[in-house]
Design an enzyme around this catalytic site. Sequence first.
Site, PDB file in Angstrom:
ATOM      1  N   TYR A  66      24.614 -48.509  -3.177  1.00  0.00           N
ATOM      2  CA  TYR A  66      25.269 -47.306  -3.666  1.00  0.00           C
ATOM      3  C   TYR A  66      24.291 -46.140  -3.798  1.00  0.00           C
ATOM      4  O   TYR A  66      23.310 -46.224  -4.541  1.00  0.00           O
ATOM      5  CB  TYR A  66      25.904 -47.615  -5.011  1.00  0.00           C
ATOM      6  N   LYS A  80      33.037 -38.219  -5.376  1.00  0.00           N
ATOM      7  CA  LYS A  80      32.687 -38.706  -4.044  1.00  0.00           C
ATOM      8  C   LYS A  80      33.913 -38.918  -3.161  1.00  0.00           C
ATOM      9  O   LYS A  80      33.900 -38.601  -1.966  1.00  0.00           O
ATOM     10  CB  LYS A  80      31.894 -40.017  -4.153  1.00  0.00           C
ATOM     11  N   ARG A  97      32.241 -37.028 -12.621  1.00  0.00           N
ATOM     12  CA  ARG A  97      31.119 -37.793 -12.090  1.00  0.00           C
ATOM     13  C   ARG A  97      31.408 -38.302 -10.671  1.00  0.00           C
ATOM     14  O   ARG A  97      31.840 -37.551  -9.811  1.00  0.00           O
ATOM     15  CB  ARG A  97      30.756 -38.920 -13.051  1.00  0.00           C
ATOM     16  N   SER A  98      31.213 -39.598 -10.415  1.00  0.00           N
ATOM     17  CA  SER A  98      31.297 -40.088  -9.035  1.00  0.00           C
ATOM     18  C   SER A  98      32.707 -40.159  -8.473  1.00  0.00           C
ATOM     19  O   SER A  98      32.864 -40.410  -7.274  1.00  0.00           O
ATOM     20  CB  SER A  98      30.626 -41.455  -8.921  1.00  0.00           C
ATOM     21  N   ALA A  99      33.719 -39.928  -9.285  1.00  0.00           N
ATOM     22  CA  ALA A  99      35.056 -39.787  -8.702  1.00  0.00           C
ATOM     23  C   ALA A  99      35.078 -38.601  -7.744  1.00  0.00           C
ATOM     24  O   ALA A  99      35.949 -38.513  -6.872  1.00  0.00           O
ATOM     25  CB  ALA A  99      36.110 -39.624  -9.792  1.00  0.00           C
TER      26      ALA A  99
END
Length: 405
Positions: A174, A88, A84-86
């Site tokens: 965010y 980014k 997921r957002s890791a």
Amino acid sequence: MNIQGVVAEGFEPVRDAFARNFEVLGDRGAAVAVYRDGRKVVDLWGGTADADGGAGTGPSAGAGPSAGAGPSAPWAEDTAVVVRSATKGVAAAVPLLLHQRGLLDLAAPVAAYWPEFKAGGKERTLVRDLLSHRAGVPALDRPLTPAEAVDGTAGPRAVAEQQASWEPGTAHGYHAQTYSWLLSELVLRVTGRSLGTWFAEEIAEPLGLDFWIGLPEAEAHRVGRVAPVEPPESAGTLKVRPRRNVSEAYADPDSLTRRAFAAISPLPDENDPAWRAAELPGTAGIGTARGLARFYAATIGVVEDGARIFTPAVTAQAGTELSAGPDRVLVVNTRFGPGYMLHGPATPLLSPASFGHPGRGGSLAFADPEAGVGFGYVTNALAKSVTADPRAQALVRALRASLAT
């Protein structure tokens, strides 16, 4: 729970915390890795490859070393999952490395590289605003379908046309989903290559990273299935910090919080091969804890048999605060550098020097240049945590204790 892997002397508390995550905090399948001064000192994994205990991983189910056979296929040494957002934080290395090579000016307007982006009051948006969630487009007036989200054109067109929710550069919130299209299109305009391709060719392959932004079909057999899970009742007293009004804001369908996370609607199936293959640098990266830890170790120094990604000056930029205070989407106070979340109450990392990124549901990865640490934790059991997941935080506390002895 049969924990596999090794820890160097002095890092046994991390192994204990990792085992406790399964015993008390409801982990199903997970891995954690730590580099210290360029040397791997923690490399652990355990549980099942799939959060539901099954072995299916799409068309390649049952093939390769990770898939195994039967209903309880173990998490193998090479098992990877969506983080997921890791993603980014890993993807942020691309614009920073382009900047390091003189190909991208962080102080330039985004429209200098992507002229269509200046619509909707965004003409003054700077590249560093885009990276630090100050671009003002965390949500879309019309959410995209999962098919549109991955087609490579609908997402960039939508964010370019979107009216800014605030004057870019004056506040931060965010960009949970829209970050994917903002960053991917910027990189495409600058390099002529997709972000996933550029990352693979310029970073992942030279460093030997098991991490993909756009999963190759040949690696599909290694990927475990993720699933939402409810934390066990015994975990209730171990939560690190209350998240104040984030849950309430998300429950409100008209809130910017809900709209930002629902910029893709309905929510995609993260186990779908099409989603895994999508080059979405905000949400769909797939990798191992080892790959994440090695990546972050390489952002702050030379890893064993590898190379350094950033110069010391760019490493310092990665940890430089660009956004701080009330987050218009996450509600709590957050801190961001250029693409990285920074240490703070909403995202406790190892120390104030740390930079990295969590993934909603549990995953976490970061670097700490003062401690010489690269850290990666991945899980297939997706909890309701947005930033400070109790399992990841237990590992960070154990790592901090190991370093203090």
